[in-house]
Design a protein around this motif. Structure first.
Motif, short mmCIF file in Angstrom:
data_model
loop_
_atom_site.label_atom_id
_atom_site.label_comp_id
_atom_site.label_asym_id
_atom_site.label_seq_id
_atom_site.Cartn_x
_atom_site.Cartn_y
_atom_site.Cartn_z
N TYR A 37 0.83 -1.20 0.00
CA TYR A 37 0.00 0.00 0.00
C TYR A 37 0.87 1.26 0.00
O TYR A 37 1.82 1.37 0.77
N HIS A 38 0.52 2.18 -0.87
CA HIS A 38 1.16 3.50 -0.89
C HIS A 38 0.05 4.54 -0.72
O HIS A 38 -1.00 4.42 -1.35
N ARG A 39 0.31 5.52 0.11
CA ARG A 39 -0.68 6.60 0.28
C ARG A 39 -0.86 7.33 -1.05
O ARG A 39 0.11 7.57 -1.76
N PRO A 40 -2.10 7.71 -1.35
CA PRO A 40 -2.34 8.38 -2.64
C PRO A 40 -1.87 9.84 -2.63
O PRO A 40 -1.87 10.49 -1.59
N TYR A 61 1.20 15.28 -1.37
CA TYR A 61 2.19 14.44 -2.06
C TYR A 61 3.32 14.10 -1.09
O TYR A 61 3.34 14.57 0.05
N ASP A 62 4.26 13.27 -1.52
CA ASP A 62 5.35 12.80 -0.67
C ASP A 62 6.39 13.91 -0.49
O ASP A 62 7.22 14.15 -1.36
N LEU A 63 6.32 14.56 0.66
CA LEU A 63 7.24 15.66 0.97
C LEU A 63 8.59 15.17 1.49
O LEU A 63 9.54 15.94 1.54
N LYS A 64 8.67 13.90 1.87
CA LYS A 64 9.89 13.39 2.51
C LYS A 64 10.95 12.91 1.54
O LYS A 64 12.07 12.64 1.95
N LYS A 65 10.62 12.80 0.28
CA LYS A 65 11.63 12.33 -0.68
C LYS A 65 12.74 13.37 -0.79
O LYS A 65 12.49 14.57 -0.82
N ARG A 66 13.95 12.87 -0.90
CA ARG A 66 15.12 13.74 -0.97
C ARG A 66 15.07 14.63 -2.21
O ARG A 66 14.60 14.23 -3.27
N ASP A 67 15.57 15.82 -2.08
CA ASP A 67 15.66 16.80 -3.18
C ASP A 67 14.30 17.07 -3.82
O ASP A 67 14.20 17.23 -5.04
N ASN A 68 13.24 17.10 -3.01
CA ASN A 68 11.89 17.38 -3.49
C ASN A 68 11.46 16.37 -4.57
O ASN A 68 10.72 16.69 -5.49
N GLY A 69 11.94 15.13 -4.44
CA GLY A 69 11.67 14.07 -5.42
C GLY A 69 10.22 13.67 -5.53
O GLY A 69 9.81 13.09 -6.53
N GLY A 70 9.42 13.95 -4.52
CA GLY A 70 7.99 13.61 -4.57
C GLY A 70 7.25 14.35 -5.66
O GLY A 70 6.21 13.90 -6.14
N THR A 71 7.79 15.48 -6.09
CA THR A 71 7.12 16.26 -7.14
C THR A 71 7.14 15.53 -8.48
O THR A 71 6.32 15.80 -9.35
N LYS A 72 8.07 14.59 -8.65
CA LYS A 72 8.18 13.84 -9.91
C LYS A 72 6.88 13.13 -10.25
O LYS A 72 6.53 12.99 -11.43
N TRP A 73 6.15 12.68 -9.24
CA TRP A 73 4.95 11.88 -9.46
C TRP A 73 3.68 12.72 -9.50
O TRP A 73 2.60 12.17 -9.73
N LEU A 74 3.78 14.02 -9.30
CA LEU A 74 2.58 14.86 -9.34
C LEU A 74 1.87 14.82 -10.69
O LEU A 74 0.66 14.95 -10.76
N LYS A 75 2.62 14.59 -11.75
CA LYS A 75 2.00 14.54 -13.08
C LYS A 75 1.06 13.35 -13.24
O LYS A 75 0.27 13.30 -14.18
N GLY A 94 0.35 26.99 2.05
CA GLY A 94 -1.08 26.98 2.27
C GLY A 94 -1.85 26.03 1.37
O GLY A 94 -3.04 25.85 1.55
N VAL A 95 -1.18 25.41 0.41
CA VAL A 95 -1.85 24.49 -0.51
C VAL A 95 -1.27 23.09 -0.41
O VAL A 95 -1.98 22.11 -0.27
N SER A 96 0.05 22.97 -0.49
CA SER A 96 0.66 21.64 -0.51
C SER A 96 0.88 21.11 0.90
O SER A 96 1.06 21.86 1.85
N GLY A 97 0.85 19.78 0.98
CA GLY A 97 1.07 19.12 2.25
C GLY A 97 1.39 17.66 2.02
O GLY A 97 1.36 17.16 0.89
N ALA A 98 1.66 16.96 3.11
CA ALA A 98 2.03 15.55 3.04
C ALA A 98 0.83 14.68 2.68
O ALA A 98 -0.32 15.06 2.92
N THR A 99 1.12 13.52 2.09
CA THR A 99 0.06 12.55 1.81
C THR A 99 -0.64 12.21 3.11
O THR A 99 -0.08 12.34 4.19
N ARG A 100 -1.88 11.76 3.00
CA ARG A 100 -2.68 11.46 4.18
C ARG A 100 -2.93 9.96 4.28
O ARG A 100 -3.02 9.26 3.28
N ASN A 101 -3.08 9.52 5.51
CA ASN A 101 -3.33 8.11 5.78
C ASN A 101 -4.80 7.78 5.53
O ASN A 101 -5.62 8.67 5.32
N VAL A 102 -5.13 6.51 5.60
CA VAL A 102 -6.51 6.05 5.48
C VAL A 102 -7.36 6.76 6.53
O VAL A 102 -6.93 6.97 7.66
N GLY A 103 -8.57 7.17 6.14
CA GLY A 103 -9.49 7.81 7.07
C GLY A 103 -10.14 9.03 6.46
O GLY A 103 -10.00 9.30 5.26
#
Length: 171
Positions: A37-40, A61-75, A94-103
């Motif tokens: 499972y990966h958070r959406p 999106y994934d904010l924890k990836k090194r060098d802002n790597g989570g932005t790669k998958w935004l497309k 005020g807009v971007s934030g970390a992926t959210r867990n189930v719930g």
């Protein structure tokens, strides 16, 4: 002196009739029975009736990836990417934030100092798009009326990547 009192009374009258509104959004991320499972990634934005982009409300999106790597998958959030995403430099305050867990996840926006402060009265739709690595992609659209004289609420039910999405507007 009378002009000042009259002016103050007029200003108070105008302030009391000024319309303030709130948009409450509830997004459910369902539990999926999958091996890995990966958070959406999730984008939430507003469109007018002609599907013209009006405002971004949230991008998770994934904010924890090194060098802002989570932005790669935004497309992979294809509709949002075409409408607004490719023009942004992430993160957006005020807009971007970390992926959210189930719930269930609740967001609240007022018409003051948010993307809604320039939104004219009328009919719109909240669009929620979710994409998950090793999973699917889903888009839900929920209509609402902004700056109406009465409260309104609508919802849509997702099938896989999203659960129920509810939009409530309070004048």
């Amino acid at each position: 002196m009378k002009k000042m009192i009259y002016g103050s009374a007029l200003a108070m009258s105008l302030l009391s009739t000024a319309q303030a509104a709130e948009l409450a959004v509830n997004v459910q991320i369902p539990s999926l029975n999958v091996a890995e499972y990966h958070r959406p990634y999730v984008a939430i934005w507003i469109e007018d009736d002609s599907q013209k982009f009006m405002a971004n409300l949230a991008v998770w999106y994934d904010l924890k990836k090194r060098d802002n790597g989570g932005t790669k998958w935004l497309k992979d959030l294809r509709q949002w990417w075409r409408k607004s995403g490719r023009e942004l430099t992430m993160p957006v305050d005020g807009v971007s934030g970390a992926t959210r867990n189930v719930g269930e996840h609740q967001l609240s926006f007022s018409d003051k100092n948010t993307p809604l402060d320039k939104l004219a009265a009328g009919r719109y739709q909240l669009v929620v798009e979710a994409a998950r690595e090793g999973g699917g992609r889903e888009v839900l659209k929920v209509p609402f009326e902004w700056l109406s004289k009465k409260a309104n609420q609508n919802s849509a039910q997702g099938q896989e990547e999203l659960g129920k999405v509810t939009v409530a507007v309070k004048p």
